[in-house]
Design a protein around this motif. Structure first.
Motif, short mmCIF file in Angstrom:
data_model
loop_
_atom_site.label_atom_id
_atom_site.label_comp_id
_atom_site.label_asym_id
_atom_site.label_seq_id
_atom_site.Cartn_x
_atom_site.Cartn_y
_atom_site.Cartn_z
N LEU A 155 7.79 6.03 28.31
CA LEU A 155 8.12 7.09 29.25
C LEU A 155 6.84 7.83 29.63
O LEU A 155 6.06 8.23 28.76
CB LEU A 155 9.12 8.05 28.62
CG LEU A 155 10.39 7.39 28.09
CD1 LEU A 155 11.33 8.42 27.48
CD2 LEU A 155 11.09 6.59 29.17
N TYR A 156 6.66 8.00 30.92
CA TYR A 156 5.41 8.49 31.47
C TYR A 156 5.51 9.93 31.96
O TYR A 156 6.51 10.34 32.55
CB TYR A 156 4.97 7.61 32.64
CG TYR A 156 4.50 6.25 32.22
CD1 TYR A 156 3.16 5.92 32.32
CD2 TYR A 156 5.38 5.30 31.73
CE1 TYR A 156 2.69 4.67 31.94
CE2 TYR A 156 4.93 4.04 31.34
CZ TYR A 156 3.59 3.74 31.45
OH TYR A 156 3.14 2.49 31.07
N THR A 193 18.32 8.14 23.50
CA THR A 193 16.98 8.69 23.33
C THR A 193 16.23 8.66 24.65
O THR A 193 15.61 9.65 25.07
CB THR A 193 16.22 7.92 22.23
OG1 THR A 193 16.98 8.00 21.01
CG2 THR A 193 14.85 8.50 22.00
N LYS A 194 16.30 7.53 25.36
CA LYS A 194 15.66 7.43 26.68
C LYS A 194 16.25 8.47 27.62
O LYS A 194 15.51 9.20 28.29
CB LYS A 194 15.84 6.04 27.28
CG LYS A 194 15.31 5.95 28.73
CD LYS A 194 15.70 4.67 29.44
CE LYS A 194 17.15 4.47 29.65
NZ LYS A 194 17.75 5.16 30.81
N ASN A 211 -0.76 7.64 30.54
CA ASN A 211 0.27 8.63 30.85
C ASN A 211 1.58 8.36 30.13
O ASN A 211 2.52 9.13 30.28
CB ASN A 211 0.52 8.67 32.36
CG ASN A 211 -0.65 9.25 33.11
OD1 ASN A 211 -1.44 10.02 32.57
ND2 ASN A 211 -0.78 8.87 34.37
N ALA A 212 1.65 7.28 29.36
CA ALA A 212 2.88 6.96 28.61
C ALA A 212 2.92 7.85 27.37
O ALA A 212 2.45 7.51 26.30
CB ALA A 212 2.91 5.48 28.23
N ALA A 213 3.50 9.04 27.53
CA ALA A 213 3.48 10.06 26.49
C ALA A 213 4.47 9.80 25.37
O ALA A 213 4.25 10.22 24.24
CB ALA A 213 3.77 11.43 27.12
N VAL A 214 5.58 9.12 25.68
CA VAL A 214 6.62 8.86 24.68
C VAL A 214 6.88 7.37 24.63
O VAL A 214 7.20 6.75 25.65
CB VAL A 214 7.93 9.62 25.02
CG1 VAL A 214 8.99 9.34 23.97
CG2 VAL A 214 7.68 11.11 25.15
N HIS A 215 6.74 6.79 23.45
CA HIS A 215 7.08 5.39 23.24
C HIS A 215 8.36 5.36 22.40
O HIS A 215 8.38 5.88 21.29
CB HIS A 215 5.97 4.66 22.47
CG HIS A 215 4.68 4.59 23.20
ND1 HIS A 215 3.59 3.92 22.69
CD2 HIS A 215 4.27 5.10 24.40
CE1 HIS A 215 2.57 4.01 23.53
NE2 HIS A 215 2.97 4.72 24.58
N ILE A 216 9.39 4.77 22.95
CA ILE A 216 10.65 4.67 22.22
C ILE A 216 10.78 3.25 21.70
O ILE A 216 10.69 2.28 22.46
CB ILE A 216 11.85 5.04 23.11
CG1 ILE A 216 11.65 6.46 23.66
CG2 ILE A 216 13.14 4.95 22.31
CD1 ILE A 216 12.71 6.87 24.65
N ILE A 217 11.00 3.15 20.41
CA ILE A 217 11.07 1.86 19.72
C ILE A 217 12.53 1.63 19.32
O ILE A 217 13.07 2.34 18.48
CB ILE A 217 10.17 1.86 18.47
CG1 ILE A 217 8.72 2.11 18.87
CG2 ILE A 217 10.34 0.58 17.68
CD1 ILE A 217 7.83 2.48 17.71
N VAL A 250 10.53 6.29 33.27
CA VAL A 250 10.42 4.98 32.63
C VAL A 250 9.38 4.18 33.40
O VAL A 250 9.39 4.16 34.63
CB VAL A 250 11.77 4.24 32.64
CG1 VAL A 250 11.63 2.82 32.10
CG2 VAL A 250 12.81 5.02 31.84
N GLY A 251 8.47 3.56 32.67
CA GLY A 251 7.43 2.79 33.32
C GLY A 251 7.12 1.52 32.56
O GLY A 251 7.83 1.15 31.62
#
Length: 148
Positions: free
Chosen positions: A38-39, A13-14, A48-54, A25-26
């Motif tokens: 992910l920024y 996914t990342k 700016n972290a538009a996508v948070h992957i859990i 990645v930030g």
């Protein structure tokens, strides 16, 4: 601000959002479960972290369960009630080349009346990602490929 994806395949996914969409990645808070933020833009601005992957720790999911609650693995596929996520984008030719090199064939659409050319593709979790390009980029690309 952002969207979050809960996944059993954290790495794939990342890699999808970093290699295809060019997110970075930030920093991410020290949550009790694995993941990435992910920024889109400078990584020193949390907005700016538009996508948070859990990520789901298969050995011990209690941190995630206690923080966000349980979800059955069968619920983690596809978009569910979320139809798609969308990003404005530029450099259509670069993206089409990138996707071609990865063996990904996007679904292409033109939005009537809005001047947008869209690419639709699926992330490793089955979530539909829409990329919106200025229609002028498509026209310029068509002129390059047809010679007109």
């Amino acid at each position: 601000n952002h969207f979050s994806i809960r996944t059993l395949d954290l790495g794939a996914t990342k890699d999808f959002y970093v290699s295809i969409l060019g997110l970075d990645v930030g920093p991410r808070p020290e949550f009790p479960f694995p993941g990435y933020w992910l920024y889109q833009g400078p990584t020193d601005v949390y907005a700016n972290a538009a996508v948070h992957i859990i990520g789901i720790d298969k050995q011990d999911a209690s941190g995630l369960s206690n923080y966000l609650g349980d979800r059955a693995p069968s619920e983690l596929k596809g978009s569910g009630a979320l139809d798609h996520i969308a990003f404005f984008a530029t450099d259509l030719q670069v993206m089409l080349s990138r996707l071609s090199g990865l063996g990904i064939e996007p679904r292409r659409r033109d939005v009537p009346g809005l001047g947008l050319h869209q690419l639709f593709l699926d992330d490793p979790n089955g979530i539909v990602v829409e990329l919106n390009y200025p229609f002028a980029e498509k026209q310029a690309l068509d002129q390059l490929t047809t010679g007109h």
